[in-house]
Design a protein around this motif. Structure first.
Motif, PDB file in Angstrom:
ATOM      1  N   GLU A 160       0.950  -0.525  -0.122  1.00 29.26           N
ATOM      2  CA  GLU A 160      -0.113   0.317  -0.003  1.00 29.26           C
ATOM      3  C   GLU A 160       0.842   1.616  -0.151  1.00 29.26           C
ATOM      4  O   GLU A 160       2.121   1.475   0.833  1.00 29.26           O
ATOM      5  N   VAL A 161       0.797   2.239  -0.917  1.00 33.37           N
ATOM      6  CA  VAL A 161       0.831   3.669  -0.902  1.00 33.37           C
ATOM      7  C   VAL A 161       0.082   4.196  -0.136  1.00 33.37           C
ATOM      8  O   VAL A 161      -0.928   5.003  -1.225  1.00 33.37           O
ATOM      9  N   PRO A 162       0.004   4.919   0.894  1.00 38.93           N
ATOM     10  CA  PRO A 162      -1.304   6.117   1.430  1.00 38.93           C
ATOM     11  C   PRO A 162      -1.224   6.946   0.345  1.00 38.93           C
ATOM     12  O   PRO A 162      -0.075   7.781   0.302  1.00 38.93           O
ATOM     13  N   GLU A 163      -2.131   7.848   0.926  1.00 39.69           N
ATOM     14  CA  GLU A 163      -1.923   9.347   0.904  1.00 39.69           C
ATOM     15  C   GLU A 163      -1.077   9.834   1.046  1.00 39.69           C
ATOM     16  O   GLU A 163      -1.187  10.128   2.543  1.00 39.69           O
ATOM     17  N   GLY A 164      -0.079  10.479   0.140  1.00 36.71           N
ATOM     18  CA  GLY A 164       0.804  11.271   0.553  1.00 36.71           C
ATOM     19  C   GLY A 164       2.341  11.076   0.935  1.00 36.71           C
ATOM     20  O   GLY A 164       3.289  11.801   1.529  1.00 36.71           O
ATOM     21  N   ALA A 165       2.253   9.333   0.474  1.00 36.46           N
ATOM     22  CA  ALA A 165       3.490   8.956   1.682  1.00 36.46           C
ATOM     23  C   ALA A 165       4.586   8.541  -0.157  1.00 36.46           C
ATOM     24  O   ALA A 165       4.242   8.912  -1.271  1.00 36.46           O
ATOM     25  N   VAL A 166       5.807   8.275   1.194  1.00 32.25           N
ATOM     26  CA  VAL A 166       6.877   7.724  -0.239  1.00 32.25           C
ATOM     27  C   VAL A 166       6.802   6.159   0.364  1.00 32.25           C
ATOM     28  O   VAL A 166       7.530   6.351   1.412  1.00 32.25           O
ATOM     29  N   ALA A 184      17.135  12.844  -5.693  1.00 33.30           N
ATOM     30  CA  ALA A 184      16.708  13.187  -3.832  1.00 33.30           C
ATOM     31  C   ALA A 184      15.577  13.876  -3.217  1.00 33.30           C
ATOM     32  O   ALA A 184      15.210  13.430  -2.829  1.00 33.30           O
ATOM     33  N   ASP A 185      16.059  14.866  -3.837  1.00 36.97           N
ATOM     34  CA  ASP A 185      15.771  16.506  -3.246  1.00 36.97           C
ATOM     35  C   ASP A 185      14.205  16.779  -4.069  1.00 36.97           C
ATOM     36  O   ASP A 185      13.742  17.174  -3.070  1.00 36.97           O
ATOM     37  N   THR A 186      14.511  16.140  -5.110  1.00 37.55           N
ATOM     38  CA  THR A 186      13.295  16.503  -5.916  1.00 37.55           C
ATOM     39  C   THR A 186      12.312  15.525  -5.868  1.00 37.55           C
ATOM     40  O   THR A 186      10.780  16.035  -5.210  1.00 37.55           O
ATOM     41  N   VAL A 187      13.102  14.618  -4.523  1.00 39.30           N
ATOM     42  CA  VAL A 187      11.997  13.246  -4.828  1.00 39.30           C
ATOM     43  C   VAL A 187      10.537  13.783  -3.662  1.00 39.30           C
ATOM     44  O   VAL A 187       9.578  13.714  -3.403  1.00 39.30           O
ATOM     45  N   ARG A 188      11.473  14.512  -2.977  1.00 33.02           N
ATOM     46  CA  ARG A 188      11.134  14.775  -1.809  1.00 33.02           C
ATOM     47  C   ARG A 188      10.489  16.540  -2.240  1.00 33.02           C
ATOM     48  O   ARG A 188       9.298  16.237  -1.160  1.00 33.02           O
ATOM     49  N   GLU A 189      10.567  17.031  -2.582  1.00 32.95           N
ATOM     50  CA  GLU A 189      10.086  18.407  -3.118  1.00 32.95           C
ATOM     51  C   GLU A 189       8.688  18.259  -3.410  1.00 32.95           C
ATOM     52  O   GLU A 189       8.002  18.201  -3.416  1.00 32.95           O
ATOM     53  N   ILE A 190       8.149  16.778  -4.667  1.00 35.15           N
ATOM     54  CA  ILE A 190       7.567  16.218  -5.200  1.00 35.15           C
ATOM     55  C   ILE A 190       6.426  15.916  -3.734  1.00 35.15           C
ATOM     56  O   ILE A 190       4.998  16.417  -4.382  1.00 35.15           O
ATOM     57  N   ASN A 191       7.346  15.179  -3.285  1.00 40.48           N
ATOM     58  CA  ASN A 191       6.092  14.361  -2.082  1.00 40.48           C
ATOM     59  C   ASN A 191       5.713  15.993  -1.083  1.00 40.48           C
ATOM     60  O   ASN A 191       4.360  15.726  -0.853  1.00 40.48           O
ATOM     61  N   ALA A 192       6.286  16.485  -0.860  1.00 37.80           N
ATOM     62  CA  ALA A 192       5.694  18.154  -0.300  1.00 37.80           C
ATOM     63  C   ALA A 192       4.689  18.038  -0.893  1.00 37.80           C
ATOM     64  O   ALA A 192       3.571  19.350  -0.400  1.00 37.80           O
ATOM     65  N   THR A 215       2.367  15.376  -3.882  1.00 41.00           N
ATOM     66  CA  THR A 215       2.282  13.627  -4.611  1.00 41.00           C
ATOM     67  C   THR A 215       2.984  12.115  -3.681  1.00 41.00           C
ATOM     68  O   THR A 215       4.232  12.859  -3.445  1.00 41.00           O
ATOM     69  N   SER A 216       1.855  11.253  -3.811  1.00 40.76           N
ATOM     70  CA  SER A 216       2.572  10.341  -3.771  1.00 40.76           C
ATOM     71  C   SER A 216       3.202   9.248  -4.528  1.00 40.76           C
ATOM     72  O   SER A 216       3.648   9.862  -5.588  1.00 40.76           O
ATOM     73  N   VAL A 217       4.826   8.867  -3.569  1.00 41.49           N
ATOM     74  CA  VAL A 217       6.108   8.417  -4.586  1.00 41.49           C
ATOM     75  C   VAL A 217       5.765   6.591  -4.305  1.00 41.49           C
ATOM     76  O   VAL A 217       6.082   6.463  -2.953  1.00 41.49           O
ATOM     77  N   LEU A 218       6.076   5.799  -5.203  1.00 37.22           N
ATOM     78  CA  LEU A 218       6.165   4.087  -5.251  1.00 37.22           C
ATOM     79  C   LEU A 218       7.782   4.752  -5.539  1.00 37.22           C
ATOM     80  O   LEU A 218       7.781   4.920  -7.096  1.00 37.22           O
ATOM     81  N   LEU A 240      15.781   4.226   1.998  1.00 35.18           N
ATOM     82  CA  LEU A 240      15.212   4.384   3.192  1.00 35.18           C
ATOM     83  C   LEU A 240      15.818   5.686   4.099  1.00 35.18           C
ATOM     84  O   LEU A 240      14.742   5.676   4.630  1.00 35.18           O
ATOM     85  N   ARG A 241      15.610   6.952   3.319  1.00 34.51           N
ATOM     86  CA  ARG A 241      16.196   7.830   3.457  1.00 34.51           C
ATOM     87  C   ARG A 241      14.662   8.640   3.160  1.00 34.51           C
ATOM     88  O   ARG A 241      14.316   9.411   3.882  1.00 34.51           O
ATOM     89  N   LEU A 242      14.681   8.239   1.800  1.00 34.67           N
ATOM     90  CA  LEU A 242      13.188   9.131   1.576  1.00 34.67           C
ATOM     91  C   LEU A 242      12.290   8.752   1.693  1.00 34.67           C
ATOM     92  O   LEU A 242      11.078   9.640   1.900  1.00 34.67           O
ATOM     93  N   ALA A 243      11.447   7.652   2.301  1.00 34.85           N
ATOM     94  CA  ALA A 243      10.701   6.640   2.188  1.00 34.85           C
ATOM     95  C   ALA A 243       9.943   7.022   3.840  1.00 34.85           C
ATOM     96  O   ALA A 243      11.146   6.611   5.144  1.00 34.85           O
ATOM     97  N   THR A 244       8.963   6.061   3.803  1.00 35.52           N
ATOM     98  CA  THR A 244       8.384   6.281   4.885  1.00 35.52           C
ATOM     99  C   THR A 244       8.014   5.177   5.793  1.00 35.52           C
ATOM    100  O   THR A 244       8.258   3.963   6.654  1.00 35.52           O
TER     101      THR A 244
END
Length: 269
Positions: free
Chosen positions: A27-33, A182-190, A193-196, A206-210
């Motif tokens: 599962e990828v919850p809404e707003g999660a990485v 990686a910084d861009t992925v964080r910004e996209i998520n912020a 947008t959820s990210v898988l 593992l640093r990017l994901a919850t």
């Protein structure tokens, strides 16, 4: 599992007689990485293709299970309708349209949207990747590898996805560029947008994901909060290149040879 996020339930995939995934659920919850780890051939890219409904282009097919985004089934939709439903994939290897300009690559990602939606999406990706605005008239094939990866991500964002599927975004990039991605992925998520994320640099992922899942031979072998998996001895040994120094010392004293674990990536981006 349920809610408004992306849900994969008991998904099995085959390439002819070869079983590539066996009853995978995540599962990828809404707003999660969320990240998926695993060695080569574990089924990571196959999982993303099954979600985006592009498996048939690679000779594969879903044999069991399903995929939902919120209350909507995705497993019965063609790929373009999956994008319209809110899921966009950035494939491994960037795959930009090399002979087309940067601007035309971005337009291709927004096909089917409204004019106002395209304008808002273009403004967003230019804010995320200013170099793409500077190089709008340049052929995509003349960009550097890192710039092509930026373009591939930006093209997927042009559809305004709720969930972004990223397949090995740092592969082949220098450590500095991998950190920028990686910084861009964080910004996209912020930005909502959820990210898988499928990523060969496990430390970075593992640093990017919850939350993280580990695939082995097409099955989920481990899952849990990303920080807990990062602290797991098994994950550290197999995917982060960390060894038990005490055990190594004992082995050396006993006359054993020092073992060297193969890392996925020499540089920790």
């Amino acid at each position: 599992m349920g809610g408004s996020g992306l849900v994969v339930h008991d998904l099995s995939v085959g390439y002819g007689p070869v079983r590539a995934l066996r009853r995978v659920s995540l599962e990828v919850p809404e707003g999660a990485v969320v990240t998926v780890l695993g060695g080569n051939g574990a089924g990571k890219s196959t999982l993303l293709r099954a979600i985006s409904r592009t498996l048939s282009f690679h000779g594969g097919a879903v044999t069991e299970g399903g995929v939902r985004l919120g209350d909507r089934r995705l497993d019965a939709l063609p790929p373009d309708r999956v994008v319209a439903a809110g899921v966009s994939q950035v494939p491994e290897g960037r795959r930009v349209f090399a002979r087309m300009t940067v601007a035309d690559n971005l337009r291709a990602g927004a096909l089917g949207g409204t004019r106002s939606g395209r304008a808002a999406a273009l403004e967003r990706v230019h804010e995320l990747f200013p170099v793409l605005a500077e190089r709008a008239g340049q052929r995509a094939g003349l960009l550097s590898g890192g710039e092509q990866q930026m373009l591939a991500v930006a093209r997927a964002l042009m559809a305004g996805p709720k969930v972004l599927l990223l397949d090995e975004p740092s592969l082949g990039l220098a450590p500095l560029m991998a950190r920028r991605i990686a910084d861009t992925v964080r910004e996209i998520n912020a930005q909502g947008t959820s990210v898988l994320l499928v990523e060969q640099n496990a430390a970075l992922a593992l640093r990017l994901a919850t939350r993280a899942y580990v695939l082995e031979v097409g099955e989920v072998a481990l899952s849990g909060p990303a920080d807990e998996l990062a602290a797991s001895d098994e994950v550290r040994r197999r995917y982060l290149g960390v060894v038990d120094e005490g055990a190594v010392a004992d082995a050396e004293q006993a006359g054993g040879a020092r073992r060297t674990l193969t890392r996925w990536q020499g540089e920790d981006a």
